[in-house]
Design a protein around this motif. Structure first.
Motif, PDB file in Angstrom:
ATOM      1  N   ARG A  37       0.708  -1.083   0.004  1.00 26.50           N
ATOM      2  CA  ARG A  37      -0.076   0.165   0.002  1.00 26.50           C
ATOM      3  C   ARG A  37       0.931   1.133  -0.010  1.00 26.50           C
ATOM      4  O   ARG A  37       1.959   1.282   0.808  1.00 26.50           O
ATOM      5  N   ARG A  38       0.482   2.281  -0.858  1.00 26.33           N
ATOM      6  CA  ARG A  38       1.443   3.410  -1.098  1.00 26.33           C
ATOM      7  C   ARG A  38       0.624   4.578  -0.249  1.00 26.33           C
ATOM      8  O   ARG A  38      -0.563   4.650  -0.314  1.00 26.33           O
ATOM      9  N   LYS A  39       1.697   5.413   0.483  1.00 22.16           N
ATOM     10  CA  LYS A  39       1.057   6.446   1.010  1.00 22.16           C
ATOM     11  C   LYS A  39       1.903   7.634   0.764  1.00 22.16           C
ATOM     12  O   LYS A  39       3.084   7.686   1.031  1.00 22.16           O
ATOM     13  N   CYS A  40       1.157   8.664   0.358  1.00 27.33           N
ATOM     14  CA  CYS A  40       1.765   9.900   0.180  1.00 27.33           C
ATOM     15  C   CYS A  40       2.321  10.682   1.251  1.00 27.33           C
ATOM     16  O   CYS A  40       1.557  10.704   2.164  1.00 27.33           O
ATOM     17  N   LYS A  41       3.562  11.066   1.252  1.00 30.63           N
ATOM     18  CA  LYS A  41       4.166  11.967   2.497  1.00 30.63           C
ATOM     19  C   LYS A  41       4.335  13.265   2.045  1.00 30.63           C
ATOM     20  O   LYS A  41       5.091  13.938   2.864  1.00 30.63           O
ATOM     21  N   GLY A  42       3.716  13.877   1.013  1.00 33.02           N
ATOM     22  CA  GLY A  42       4.026  15.348   0.609  1.00 33.02           C
ATOM     23  C   GLY A  42       3.772  15.411  -0.712  1.00 33.02           C
ATOM     24  O   GLY A  42       3.128  14.420  -1.443  1.00 33.02           O
ATOM     25  N   THR A  43       4.272  16.602  -1.397  1.00 31.69           N
ATOM     26  CA  THR A  43       3.782  16.741  -2.878  1.00 31.69           C
ATOM     27  C   THR A  43       4.452  15.801  -3.675  1.00 31.69           C
ATOM     28  O   THR A  43       3.837  15.108  -4.730  1.00 31.69           O
ATOM     29  N   ASN A  44       5.644  15.252  -3.516  1.00 31.17           N
ATOM     30  CA  ASN A  44       6.152  14.039  -4.432  1.00 31.17           C
ATOM     31  C   ASN A  44       6.894  13.070  -3.766  1.00 31.17           C
ATOM     32  O   ASN A  44       7.523  12.302  -4.477  1.00 31.17           O
ATOM     33  N   LEU A  45       6.557  12.835  -2.393  1.00 34.91           N
ATOM     34  CA  LEU A  45       7.446  11.970  -1.552  1.00 34.91           C
ATOM     35  C   LEU A  45       6.120  10.794  -1.284  1.00 34.91           C
ATOM     36  O   LEU A  45       5.153  11.104  -1.095  1.00 34.91           O
ATOM     37  N   VAL A  46       6.739   9.511  -1.367  1.00 35.46           N
ATOM     38  CA  VAL A  46       5.616   8.276  -1.024  1.00 35.46           C
ATOM     39  C   VAL A  46       6.432   7.415  -0.246  1.00 35.46           C
ATOM     40  O   VAL A  46       7.682   7.087  -0.452  1.00 35.46           O
ATOM     41  N   GLU A  47       5.726   6.491   0.378  1.00 31.33           N
ATOM     42  CA  GLU A  47       6.407   5.326   1.165  1.00 31.33           C
ATOM     43  C   GLU A  47       5.419   4.159   0.977  1.00 31.33           C
ATOM     44  O   GLU A  47       4.386   4.325   0.514  1.00 31.33           O
ATOM     45  N   PHE A  48       6.237   2.985   0.927  1.00 30.69           N
ATOM     46  CA  PHE A  48       5.359   1.575   0.799  1.00 30.69           C
ATOM     47  C   PHE A  48       5.953   1.125   2.076  1.00 30.69           C
ATOM     48  O   PHE A  48       7.075   0.656   2.257  1.00 30.69           O
ATOM     49  N   LYS A  49       4.789   0.430   2.588  1.00 28.89           N
ATOM     50  CA  LYS A  49       5.137  -0.525   3.704  1.00 28.89           C
ATOM     51  C   LYS A  49       4.402  -1.907   3.692  1.00 28.89           C
ATOM     52  O   LYS A  49       3.278  -2.045   3.000  1.00 28.89           O
ATOM     53  N   THR A  50       5.162  -2.789   4.001  1.00 32.58           N
ATOM     54  CA  THR A  50       4.808  -4.162   4.465  1.00 32.58           C
ATOM     55  C   THR A  50       5.044  -4.556   5.991  1.00 32.58           C
ATOM     56  O   THR A  50       5.724  -3.763   6.631  1.00 32.58           O
ATOM     57  N   GLU A  51       4.516  -5.682   6.333  1.00 30.79           N
ATOM     58  CA  GLU A  51       4.832  -6.111   7.583  1.00 30.79           C
ATOM     59  C   GLU A  51       6.319  -6.060   7.951  1.00 30.79           C
ATOM     60  O   GLU A  51       6.576  -5.722   9.095  1.00 30.79           O
ATOM     61  N   ASN A  52       7.239  -6.373   7.118  1.00 27.81           N
ATOM     62  CA  ASN A  52       8.493  -6.792   7.188  1.00 27.81           C
ATOM     63  C   ASN A  52       9.614  -5.520   6.641  1.00 27.81           C
ATOM     64  O   ASN A  52      10.716  -5.281   7.123  1.00 27.81           O
ATOM     65  N   TYR A  53       9.119  -4.894   5.722  1.00 27.04           N
ATOM     66  CA  TYR A  53       9.910  -3.840   4.907  1.00 27.04           C
ATOM     67  C   TYR A  53       9.271  -2.306   5.026  1.00 27.04           C
ATOM     68  O   TYR A  53       8.067  -2.279   5.112  1.00 27.04           O
ATOM     69  N   TYR A  54      10.331  -1.375   4.563  1.00 25.59           N
ATOM     70  CA  TYR A  54       9.820  -0.144   4.389  1.00 25.59           C
ATOM     71  C   TYR A  54      10.487   0.375   3.336  1.00 25.59           C
ATOM     72  O   TYR A  54      11.762   0.180   3.230  1.00 25.59           O
ATOM     73  N   VAL A  55       9.990   0.910   2.165  1.00 29.79           N
ATOM     74  CA  VAL A  55      10.571   1.837   0.911  1.00 29.79           C
ATOM     75  C   VAL A  55      10.084   2.966   0.802  1.00 29.79           C
ATOM     76  O   VAL A  55       9.022   3.520   0.671  1.00 29.79           O
ATOM     77  N   PHE A  56      11.137   3.980   0.647  1.00 33.20           N
ATOM     78  CA  PHE A  56      10.662   5.487   0.669  1.00 33.20           C
ATOM     79  C   PHE A  56      11.202   5.915  -0.892  1.00 33.20           C
ATOM     80  O   PHE A  56      12.432   5.672  -1.195  1.00 33.20           O
ATOM     81  N   GLY A  57      10.536   6.935  -1.420  1.00 31.79           N
ATOM     82  CA  GLY A  57      10.746   7.255  -2.903  1.00 31.79           C
ATOM     83  C   GLY A  57      10.297   8.585  -3.165  1.00 31.79           C
ATOM     84  O   GLY A  57       9.487   9.205  -2.269  1.00 31.79           O
ATOM     85  N   LYS A  58      11.000   9.198  -4.178  1.00 32.81           N
ATOM     86  CA  LYS A  58      10.255  10.533  -4.594  1.00 32.81           C
ATOM     87  C   LYS A  58       9.851  10.360  -6.104  1.00 32.81           C
ATOM     88  O   LYS A  58      10.783   9.786  -6.757  1.00 32.81           O
ATOM     89  N   ILE A  59       8.755  11.131  -6.458  1.00 31.61           N
ATOM     90  CA  ILE A  59       8.294  11.008  -7.775  1.00 31.61           C
ATOM     91  C   ILE A  59       8.901  12.161  -8.551  1.00 31.61           C
ATOM     92  O   ILE A  59       8.525  13.447  -7.909  1.00 31.61           O
ATOM     93  N   GLU A  60       9.563  12.327  -9.528  1.00 29.39           N
ATOM     94  CA  GLU A  60      10.087  13.288 -10.192  1.00 29.39           C
ATOM     95  C   GLU A  60      10.018  13.019 -11.891  1.00 29.39           C
ATOM     96  O   GLU A  60      10.642  11.839 -12.043  1.00 29.39           O
ATOM     97  N   ASN A  61       9.331  13.821 -12.535  1.00 33.29           N
ATOM     98  CA  ASN A  61       9.607  13.640 -14.110  1.00 33.29           C
ATOM     99  C   ASN A  61       9.225  12.329 -14.574  1.00 33.29           C
ATOM    100  O   ASN A  61       9.530  11.452 -15.088  1.00 33.29           O
ATOM    101  N   ASN A  62       7.830  11.908 -13.761  1.00 31.98           N
ATOM    102  CA  ASN A  62       7.365  10.489 -14.101  1.00 31.98           C
ATOM    103  C   ASN A  62       8.026   9.214 -13.627  1.00 31.98           C
ATOM    104  O   ASN A  62       7.958   8.146 -14.327  1.00 31.98           O
ATOM    105  N   GLU A  63       9.009   9.374 -12.856  1.00 31.41           N
ATOM    106  CA  GLU A  63      10.061   8.562 -12.351  1.00 31.41           C
ATOM    107  C   GLU A  63      10.085   8.340 -10.825  1.00 31.41           C
ATOM    108  O   GLU A  63       9.881   9.329 -10.084  1.00 31.41           O
ATOM    109  N   LEU A  64       9.837   7.132 -10.196  1.00 26.13           N
ATOM    110  CA  LEU A  64       9.961   6.985  -8.949  1.00 26.13           C
ATOM    111  C   LEU A  64      11.330   6.694  -8.685  1.00 26.13           C
ATOM    112  O   LEU A  64      11.973   5.547  -9.044  1.00 26.13           O
TER     113      LEU A  64
END
Length: 72
Positions: A37-64
Motif C-alpha cells: 500500500r502506498r502512502k503519500c508523504k508530501g507533494t512528491n514523496l511516497v512510502e510503501f510499507k509491508t509487515e517486514n519492509y519500508y521503502v521510501f521514494g520521490k516522484i520526479e519527471n514520471n520516475e519513482l
C-alpha cells in the motif's frame, strides 16, 4: 504539478545503491512497490510499507526514485 498517483519508471538513487541495496535487494524493492500500500508523504514523496519492509521514494519527471529501503 507532480502527479502523486502515477509513475512510468522506477530507478535507484545513489543513496540506495550505496547504503541499502545489500540489505534490501532491488528485486525485493520492485516487489514491495508493486504490492504494498502506498502512502503519500508530501507533494512528491511516497512510502510503501509491508509487515517486514519500508521503502521510501520521490516522484520526479514520471520516475519513482527509490531513496531508502529498510527491513523493519
Amino acid at each position: 504539478m507532480v502527479n502523486n498517483t502515477h509513475f512510468e519508471k522506477i530507478v535507484k538513487t545513489r543513496h540506495y545503491r550505496i547504503f541499502h541495496k545489500r540489505k534490501v535487494p532491488w528485486k525485493l524493492v520492485l516487489q514491495i512497490v508493486a504490492t504494498a500500500r502506498r502512502k503519500c508523504k508530501g507533494t512528491n514523496l511516497v512510502e510503501f510499507k509491508t509487515e517486514n519492509y519500508y521503502v521510501f521514494g520521490k516522484i520526479e519527471n514520471n520516475e519513482l526514485k527509490i531513496i531508502n529501503a529498510k527491513r523493519k
